[in-house]
Every structure is written in structure tokens, then in C-alpha cells.
Design a protein around this motif. Sequence first.
Motif, PDB file in Angstrom:
ATOM      1  N   GLU A  31       0.299  13.269  -5.376  1.00  0.00           N
ATOM      2  CA  GLU A  31      -0.479  12.332  -4.578  1.00  0.00           C
ATOM      3  C   GLU A  31      -1.406  11.461  -5.421  1.00  0.00           C
ATOM      4  OE1 GLU A  31      -3.139  12.387  -0.495  1.00  0.00           O
ATOM      5  OE2 GLU A  31      -3.082  14.196  -1.738  1.00  0.00           O
ATOM      6  N   THR A  32      -2.186  12.072  -6.311  1.00  0.00           N
ATOM      7  CA  THR A  32      -3.159  11.296  -7.091  1.00  0.00           C
ATOM      8  C   THR A  32      -2.483  10.212  -7.911  1.00  0.00           C
ATOM      9  OG1 THR A  32      -4.625  13.228  -7.240  1.00  0.00           O
ATOM     10  CG2 THR A  32      -4.981  11.442  -8.813  1.00  0.00           C
ATOM     11  N   ALA A  33      -1.453  10.592  -8.659  1.00  0.00           N
ATOM     12  CA  ALA A  33      -0.749   9.612  -9.498  1.00  0.00           C
ATOM     13  C   ALA A  33       0.003   8.590  -8.655  1.00  0.00           C
ATOM     14  CB  ALA A  33       0.210  10.335 -10.433  1.00  0.00           C
ATOM     15  N   SER A  34       0.599   9.031  -7.560  1.00  0.00           N
ATOM     16  CA  SER A  34       1.370   8.125  -6.710  1.00  0.00           C
ATOM     17  C   SER A  34       0.472   7.091  -6.046  1.00  0.00           C
ATOM     18  CB  SER A  34       2.132   8.915  -5.646  1.00  0.00           C
ATOM     19  OG  SER A  34       3.122   9.734  -6.217  1.00  0.00           O
ATOM     20  N   VAL A  35      -0.658   7.543  -5.526  1.00  0.00           N
ATOM     21  CA  VAL A  35      -1.572   6.615  -4.847  1.00  0.00           C
ATOM     22  C   VAL A  35      -2.129   5.600  -5.845  1.00  0.00           C
ATOM     23  CG1 VAL A  35      -3.785   6.439  -3.648  1.00  0.00           C
ATOM     24  CG2 VAL A  35      -2.144   8.207  -2.991  1.00  0.00           C
ATOM     25  N   ALA A  36      -2.426   6.051  -7.075  1.00  0.00           N
ATOM     26  CA  ALA A  36      -2.920   5.127  -8.096  1.00  0.00           C
ATOM     27  C   ALA A  36      -1.869   4.067  -8.412  1.00  0.00           C
ATOM     28  CB  ALA A  36      -3.295   5.902  -9.361  1.00  0.00           C
ATOM     29  N   PHE A  37      -0.616   4.499  -8.537  1.00  0.00           N
ATOM     30  CA  PHE A  37       0.474   3.564  -8.816  1.00  0.00           C
ATOM     31  C   PHE A  37       0.634   2.565  -7.674  1.00  0.00           C
ATOM     32  CE2 PHE A  37       4.882   2.266  -8.378  1.00  0.00           C
ATOM     33  CZ  PHE A  37       5.225   1.875  -9.663  1.00  0.00           C
ATOM     34  N   LEU A  38       0.662   3.078  -6.448  1.00  0.00           N
ATOM     35  CA  LEU A  38       0.866   2.209  -5.282  1.00  0.00           C
ATOM     36  C   LEU A  38      -0.312   1.268  -5.073  1.00  0.00           C
ATOM     37  CD1 LEU A  38       2.383   4.845  -2.828  1.00  0.00           C
ATOM     38  CD2 LEU A  38       3.614   3.009  -4.014  1.00  0.00           C
ATOM     39  N   ALA A  39      -1.535   1.744  -5.336  1.00  0.00           N
ATOM     40  CA  ALA A  39      -2.712   0.898  -5.158  1.00  0.00           C
ATOM     41  C   ALA A  39      -2.664  -0.300  -6.100  1.00  0.00           C
ATOM     42  CB  ALA A  39      -3.978   1.714  -5.405  1.00  0.00           C
ATOM     43  N   GLN A  40      -2.253  -0.068  -7.353  1.00  0.00           N
ATOM     44  CA  GLN A  40      -2.156  -1.162  -8.309  1.00  0.00           C
ATOM     45  C   GLN A  40      -1.086  -2.158  -7.886  1.00  0.00           C
ATOM     46  OE1 GLN A  40      -4.121  -1.895 -10.834  1.00  0.00           O
ATOM     47  NE2 GLN A  40      -2.903  -3.737 -11.276  1.00  0.00           N
ATOM     48  N   ARG A  41       0.077  -1.647  -7.456  1.00  0.00           N
ATOM     49  CA  ARG A  41       1.152  -2.543  -7.026  1.00  0.00           C
ATOM     50  C   ARG A  41       0.785  -3.302  -5.753  1.00  0.00           C
ATOM     51  NH1 ARG A  41       5.871  -2.456  -9.958  1.00  0.00           N
ATOM     52  NH2 ARG A  41       5.296  -1.609 -11.993  1.00  0.00           N
ATOM     53  N   LYS A  42       0.020  -2.656  -4.881  1.00  0.00           N
ATOM     54  CA  LYS A  42      -0.428  -3.350  -3.668  1.00  0.00           C
ATOM     55  C   LYS A  42      -1.396  -4.466  -4.036  1.00  0.00           C
ATOM     56  CE  LYS A  42      -2.668  -2.551   0.828  1.00  0.00           C
ATOM     57  NZ  LYS A  42      -3.938  -3.277   0.618  1.00  0.00           N
ATOM     58  N   ASP A  48       3.414  -8.673   9.385  1.00  0.00           N
ATOM     59  CA  ASP A  48       2.118  -8.927   8.753  1.00  0.00           C
ATOM     60  C   ASP A  48       1.904  -8.119   7.481  1.00  0.00           C
ATOM     61  OD1 ASP A  48       1.497 -10.746  10.692  1.00  0.00           O
ATOM     62  OD2 ASP A  48       0.272  -9.366  11.885  1.00  0.00           O
ATOM     63  N   ASP A  49       2.591  -6.999   7.346  1.00  0.00           N
ATOM     64  CA  ASP A  49       2.409  -6.150   6.166  1.00  0.00           C
ATOM     65  C   ASP A  49       3.423  -6.442   5.075  1.00  0.00           C
ATOM     66  OD1 ASP A  49       0.159  -4.390   6.876  1.00  0.00           O
ATOM     67  OD2 ASP A  49       1.470  -3.757   8.508  1.00  0.00           O
ATOM     68  N   ALA A  50       4.367  -7.344   5.328  1.00  0.00           N
ATOM     69  CA  ALA A  50       5.361  -7.685   4.317  1.00  0.00           C
ATOM     70  C   ALA A  50       4.700  -8.358   3.110  1.00  0.00           C
ATOM     71  CB  ALA A  50       6.418  -8.608   4.913  1.00  0.00           C
ATOM     72  N   LYS A  51       3.501  -8.896   3.285  1.00  0.00           N
ATOM     73  CA  LYS A  51       2.818  -9.615   2.196  1.00  0.00           C
ATOM     74  C   LYS A  51       2.534  -8.739   0.989  1.00  0.00           C
ATOM     75  CE  LYS A  51      -1.631  -8.755   4.478  1.00  0.00           C
ATOM     76  NZ  LYS A  51      -2.751  -9.375   5.212  1.00  0.00           N
ATOM     77  N   TRP A  52       2.574  -7.402   1.173  1.00  0.00           N
ATOM     78  CA  TRP A  52       2.287  -6.503   0.056  1.00  0.00           C
ATOM     79  C   TRP A  52       3.539  -6.156  -0.752  1.00  0.00           C
ATOM     80  CZ3 TRP A  52      -2.633  -6.963  -0.047  1.00  0.00           C
ATOM     81  CH2 TRP A  52      -3.399  -6.926   1.114  1.00  0.00           C
ATOM     82  N   PHE A  53       4.710  -6.550  -0.271  1.00  0.00           N
ATOM     83  CA  PHE A  53       5.962  -6.067  -0.851  1.00  0.00           C
ATOM     84  C   PHE A  53       6.745  -7.143  -1.589  1.00  0.00           C
ATOM     85  CE2 PHE A  53       4.870  -2.940   2.271  1.00  0.00           C
ATOM     86  CZ  PHE A  53       5.413  -1.749   1.824  1.00  0.00           C
ATOM     87  N   ARG A  54       7.409  -6.720  -2.652  1.00  0.00           N
ATOM     88  CA  ARG A  54       8.353  -7.584  -3.344  1.00  0.00           C
ATOM     89  C   ARG A  54       9.526  -7.886  -2.410  1.00  0.00           C
ATOM     90  NH1 ARG A  54      10.870  -4.740  -8.233  1.00  0.00           N
ATOM     91  NH2 ARG A  54       8.679  -4.741  -8.858  1.00  0.00           N
ATOM     92  N   GLY A  55      10.003  -9.103  -2.405  1.00  0.00           N
ATOM     93  CA  GLY A  55      11.118  -9.472  -1.544  1.00  0.00           C
ATOM     94  C   GLY A  55      10.687 -10.148  -0.261  1.00  0.00           C
ATOM     95  N   ASN A 115       4.912   9.228   3.425  1.00  0.00           N
ATOM     96  CA  ASN A 115       3.824  10.217   3.398  1.00  0.00           C
ATOM     97  C   ASN A 115       2.478   9.577   3.058  1.00  0.00           C
ATOM     98  OD1 ASN A 115       6.066  12.379   1.597  1.00  0.00           O
ATOM     99  ND2 ASN A 115       5.750  12.319   3.812  1.00  0.00           N
ATOM    100  N   LEU A 116       2.512   8.483   2.273  1.00  0.00           N
ATOM    101  CA  LEU A 116       1.283   8.013   1.643  1.00  0.00           C
ATOM    102  C   LEU A 116       0.748   6.666   2.120  1.00  0.00           C
ATOM    103  CD1 LEU A 116       2.222   9.023  -2.023  1.00  0.00           C
ATOM    104  CD2 LEU A 116       0.799  10.302  -0.413  1.00  0.00           C
ATOM    105  N   VAL A 117       1.620   5.699   2.447  1.00  0.00           N
ATOM    106  CA  VAL A 117       1.098   4.343   2.652  1.00  0.00           C
ATOM    107  C   VAL A 117       0.325   4.164   3.954  1.00  0.00           C
ATOM    108  CG1 VAL A 117       2.846   3.289   1.175  1.00  0.00           C
ATOM    109  CG2 VAL A 117       3.258   3.471   3.622  1.00  0.00           C
ATOM    110  N   THR A 118       0.650   4.951   4.982  1.00  0.00           N
ATOM    111  CA  THR A 118      -0.136   4.835   6.216  1.00  0.00           C
ATOM    112  C   THR A 118      -1.480   5.533   6.046  1.00  0.00           C
ATOM    113  OG1 THR A 118       1.884   4.799   7.549  1.00  0.00           O
ATOM    114  CG2 THR A 118      -0.177   5.254   8.696  1.00  0.00           C
TER     115      THR A 118
END
Length: 480
Positions: free
Chosen positions: A268-279, A404-411, A306-309
Motif C-alpha cells: 500500500e505505502t509504495a503503491s499509493v506513493a507511485f499512484l499519487a505521483q502519476r496522478k 470527469d475522472d478521465a483527466k487523471w489517466f493516460r489515453g 483497492n486503492l484509488v477510491t
Amino acid sequence: MASTPLQLSTLGHRIRHQRVSHGLTLDELGEKVGVAGSQLSLIENGKREPKLSLLQAIASATGVAVTDLLSNEPPNRRAALEIELERAQSSPVFRQLGIPPVRVTKGLSDDTIESVLGLHRELQRREREAIATPEEARRANTELRLRMRAADNYLPEIEKLAEKQLKSAGHVSGALTHRTVSIMAEQLGFELLYVNDLPHSARSVTDLEHGRIYLPPASIPGGHGLRSMALQAMAHRLLGHQRPTDYADFLWQRLEINYFAACALMPETASVAFLAQRKKERDLAVEDFRDAFGVTHEAAGMRLTNLVTHHFDIPLHFLRVDGSGAISRVYENDDLPVPMDVTGAVEGQIVCRKFLARAAFEEHNRTTEHYQYTDTPAGTFWCSTQTGTTSAGEFSISVGVPFDDAKWFRGRETHKRVVSTCPDESCCRRPAASVAERWAGKAWPSARVHQHMFSPLPRGAFPGVDDNEVYEFLDRHAAG
């Protein structure tokens, strides 16, 4: 004439009832009908089938019609209890326990028989609950899906447990190595062994007596599949699982061990850090999340649920769809209109042809993610889809979010946009009127039906596992 054991037992009870009602002993009635009392005893106990001539003689001696003796109704309450007990003790459910049956004697009271029958009825009830028919399985899956939807697919206690175990094993960052998984097993008192003769019905076997976890050599050590299976086997021990009480309990245990494995492979800690930076960079992508932790595309997609919501307040959906368009795995908390049957079950349902989860099979380039916006009656959704192939056939993995949430994603820049009006059948299930009229009465397709619709899930200590195979396997390796 009566022929089955229960019919003979009922007949015997009716003959005994008439004999006793007339105050006759076995020998006295035997003398009247011309047979030994011992022979009558066998008939009354359901051990021997009487000839019609003897039945006529007994009926005449006791003043009743032969049809009365042949009735399937027990003659009194005591006889009904004894017949029900005999039926219960002859059932496969009772016999497989290896418990000696209760011997019914004159001194055994009605209340005692009633008490024993109560235990048999409860045994039968639990047995029925333990066997999951396809309908029960669908209901259990639906209840579990709704339960996890309410929790945003997030289980904090298992997240914490996984982080604790990883820290204890010295894992700091990066992809989880096979060596670290082995250390985690050793700290629980287990050795990981890879064998070629694992029972075909088991993904792994844990020998609690000798502290061994047996796994198949499906890939090189360190491969995602073997790491995940080893972690799942350990999770049973860490989470204190006991034998499942029913199919719903089995599903919950399977979900928990899968969740633990995902938490260990993608902490969780490493995954959330990775996702937060990419977001922050507006560059969230399943394929990057996958590659950062060395897991499969499906595992990365499910871990996002599991994590993004919970951490970023982004609702989303996940779909695994086979080549025919049938859903094999699903999660959604963004109100994507997925097909479902009358029980609320989604698994096995066919998704709309317009969904990228199906349309992606027509793409020529299968090595990258594909993107699409889909207008539905519930709103517009963006999704990314990757396809793959296994020995069982093609499949697609889709992860999507509301517009509305597509703005965070590649593509998100994709220009591909379609309209789906499902569950309206005119969307993709009903042909155009001109086509339907052209072929009306001139075609006869034969439907393909999945085999699981005909077969209930197997019963055993663990659903789907052949207990005999497992115990033979353990004996073989313990001896070695």
C-alpha cells in the motif's frame, strides 16, 4: 410386491402392528400361516420379502386386506420414527462419517429416537448448505460483490498485515523477490517446495505437520504466478482460516488470500506513493503500475480498485471478459451499467458489443492498451483495455472511470467514442427489422451452453478440491 429396503421395512412394520394388535406372538402367527416364527421375524424386520401367498395368509389371519399390508404409510408413530431413522442411517451422508448406526430395540424410547433424528436432520441441512449449486454460487458471488462495493474494495486490516509481514522479511522497495517470499514463509515455519505431482484440483497444498508449502513449477522461481500462490497459501495461516462452512465462506476466504497476495506484491505505502505521483502528472496508467511492481496486467488493474477510491476518491470499474463477451470477473463502484440476471449476478453475463472490453478483440495491435469513451444511460465512461490469450482462450482486462475522472489517466485524449444503450436490446442484441424479416423461419442456430450450468460445485472439505488426491499426495511426500 414391495421391493426396496424402505418399502420392505414399512411392510414389516404393518405386519407387526397387525400381529401385536391381535395379541399374537411370532410363533402363534407363524403357526396360523404355516411358517416358522423366525421367518416372520425376518419379514417384520424388513430383511426378507414375503411371497404373495404368505401375505394373503397373514392378511386373512389378522382380518385385514392385502392392500392394507402393502400401504406405504407407517401404521403408527413409533413405526414412522423407526422407518425415518432407518432411512437416515442408510444415507450416504451418514455412512461416510463412519459412525456405527443406532440399533433400535424395544427399550429405546420414542423421545430418544426423536433426538437422534433431530441430529440427522441438522446433518442433512448442513450438507445441503455445503453444496453450492450454480444458483447458490451466483447469489454468493453477488453478495460478496455488493459487500466489497460498499467498502470501496478496501480491507485495511489485511493491508496492515501485509505491510507488517513485508517489513519483518526485510522488503523495502521494488518488485517483491522470490527470495523475500521464501523468507516470509520461513518466518511462519514453512518451506516452499516445487513439485511436478501436485493434485490437479489444488493450486497449492500446505503440509501443516511438516511445515511445507507445495507449489507447481509453473514458471521460473520468482514469477508472479508462483509468488502469488505462495503468498495465498501463507495467508490462510496468517488469517486463521478454518474449513469453510459454506460456499459463501469459501468465496470470502478466497477473496482474503488474493487480497493479501496483492498487498504483498504491491504494498500500500509504495503503491499509493507511485499512484499519487502519476496522478499529479495526470499520467495514471495500468501498464506502468504493472511494470513498476512486476505483476500481471490483471493484478495491477485489480489493485487499482483497492486503492484509488479510498486514497484518491476516484470511483472506477474493472472487467475481465472472455472472447465470447462473457464477464468472468467484475468490480464497479462508479455505476457503470453492467448486465446482470434476476439474482443480481454479473459473472457469466454478456457485455454490450459497444464496450471496449469486447471491441478490443477486433484490434490488430494487441500489445498496448486501447482507450475509449462510452456514452451509456448512466453517463459517459472512459476506459483502457488490454487483451491477452491463455490456453482457455482470449480475454480482455478493462479499467475505467466516469468522464470527469478521465483527466487523471493516460489515453484521455482518445477520439474514439461510442454510444451504448444496453440493456435496451435494440442496442446490440436485436437485429435490424429488415434482417430479422429476411431470415425469419429460415435459420436454426444451436446455442453454446457453458458446462458449469449443468454441474453443481463439488463437495469436499474444501470446495472444488479432491480430498483423496490431496491426502495421497501428502502421504507420498511425507514418506519421502
